[in-house]
Design a protein around this motif. Structure first.
Motif, PDB file in Angstrom:
ATOM      1  N   TYR A   1       0.870  -1.318   0.047  1.00 43.16           N
ATOM      2  CA  TYR A   1       0.035   0.024   0.095  1.00 43.16           C
ATOM      3  C   TYR A   1       0.913   1.161   0.184  1.00 43.16           C
ATOM      4  N   GLY A   2       2.254   1.190  -0.126  1.00 42.58           N
ATOM      5  CA  GLY A   2       2.886   2.378  -0.559  1.00 42.58           C
ATOM      6  C   GLY A   2       3.857   2.964   0.459  1.00 42.58           C
ATOM      7  N   THR A   3       4.000   2.031   1.737  1.00 39.73           N
ATOM      8  CA  THR A   3       4.895   2.691   2.644  1.00 39.73           C
ATOM      9  C   THR A   3       6.131   1.560   2.657  1.00 39.73           C
TER      10      THR A   3
ATOM     11  N   ALA B   1      13.572  10.443  13.965  1.00 37.83           N
ATOM     12  CA  ALA B   1      12.263   9.716  14.277  1.00 37.83           C
ATOM     13  C   ALA B   1      12.187   8.828  13.488  1.00 37.83           C
ATOM     14  N   VAL B   2      12.250   9.083  12.020  1.00 34.61           N
ATOM     15  CA  VAL B   2      12.223   8.201  10.902  1.00 34.61           C
ATOM     16  C   VAL B   2      13.264   7.053  10.930  1.00 34.61           C
TER      17      VAL B   2
ATOM     18  N   ASN C   1       4.401   7.708  10.935  1.00 29.69           N
ATOM     19  CA  ASN C   1       3.912   9.329  10.958  1.00 29.69           C
ATOM     20  C   ASN C   1       2.973   9.400  12.139  1.00 29.69           C
ATOM     21  N   LYS C   2       2.180   8.690  12.434  1.00 28.01           N
ATOM     22  CA  LYS C   2       1.432   8.572  13.754  1.00 28.01           C
ATOM     23  C   LYS C   2       2.221   8.635  14.924  1.00 28.01           C
TER      24      LYS C   2
ATOM     25  N   ILE D   1       2.435  17.446  16.610  1.00 30.62           N
ATOM     26  CA  ILE D   1       1.792  18.240  15.382  1.00 30.62           C
ATOM     27  C   ILE D   1       0.991  17.117  14.823  1.00 30.62           C
ATOM     28  N   THR D   2       0.207  17.343  13.391  1.00 28.34           N
ATOM     29  CA  THR D   2      -0.419  16.634  12.921  1.00 28.34           C
ATOM     30  C   THR D   2       0.225  15.798  11.798  1.00 28.34           C
ATOM     31  N   GLU D   3      -0.428  14.529  11.632  1.00 34.02           N
ATOM     32  CA  GLU D   3       0.108  13.475  10.719  1.00 34.02           C
ATOM     33  C   GLU D   3       0.469  13.986   9.306  1.00 34.02           C
TER      34      GLU D   3
END
Length: 209
Positions: free
Chosen positions: A121-123, A160-161, A167-168, A176-178
């Motif tokens: 699904y693209g991650t 963090a990555v 992302n969550k 901050i927001t996703e």
């Protein structure tokens, strides 16, 4: 929902059979072939149009690095690398050739299935244990990585990555927001001409693209 079609590529009968049993027991997956090397996998792909290749690295005739390059260049599917703890440099080479992530072979069945779905699904996905191994075996972690090219917040996101956070999880850590996290990551990838977050993590940890 259509099943995710998978080709398992490994020169070990034990690994192929084990993964095949795990995936075939789940209605979300269809194993369309098992191959003992990259050349066999490519031939199977032309007949079966898989979504995902579970790709070992070290195999006879055509290894996973060469096979990944061909598969990506010819749009035959997405590649998820199977690896062991001593494959760090080989994993990097596979990522440069377009692999979407990597997992270690002593995974749980549920973890294996989740990682396949993420790639489908693209991650891009990565094993935290291997990221830690990259860091331990790199004398100066950020050789070749120019921290001065980033703002403090961008560096926070990159680190963090590299820890393997979603992302969550990143959004929760920094309040901050996703969507904001996604925008940061998209901008950073574009700046470094990288295709996915796994490659960004490897670049940060090793200084190599």
């Amino acid at each position: 929902m259509e099943k995710i079609k998978v080709i398992i590529v490994d020169d070990s009968d034990f690994v192929r059979d084990g993964m095949g049993i795990i995936l075939e027991a789940d209605d979300d997956f269809q194993v369309v072939g098992c191959a003992a090397n990259g050349r066999e996998a490519i031939e199977m792909a032309r007949r079966t149009a898989p979504d995902i290749f579970l790709m070992d690295i070290q195999m006879p005739e055509m290894d996973g690095i060469e096979a990944t390059k061909y598969i990506v260049e010819n749009n035959l599917g997405k590649v998820l690398i199977l690896t062991t703890f001593d494959d760090d440099e080989l994993v990097q080479n596979a990522l440069r050739n377009g692999a979407k992530g990597y997992l270690i072979k002593n995974h749980t069945p549920e973890h294996l299935k989740q990682m396949i779905k993420s790639v489908h699904y693209g991650t891009g996905v990565m094993e935290e244990t291997i990221l830690e191994n990259f860091a331990k075996n790199t004398e100066v972690k950020t050789i070749g990585f120019n921290e001065k090219a980033y703002t403090a917040r961008e560096l926070d996101i990159i680190k963090a990555v590299a820890e393997g956070l979603s992302n969550k999880e990143i959004a929760s850590r920094f309040f901050i927001t996703e969507g904001t996290v996604k925008n940061y990551i998209t901008s950073i990838l574009a700046k470094e001409n990288l295709s996915h977050r796994t490659a960004l993590a490897v670049y940060y940890l090793t200084g190599k693209k």
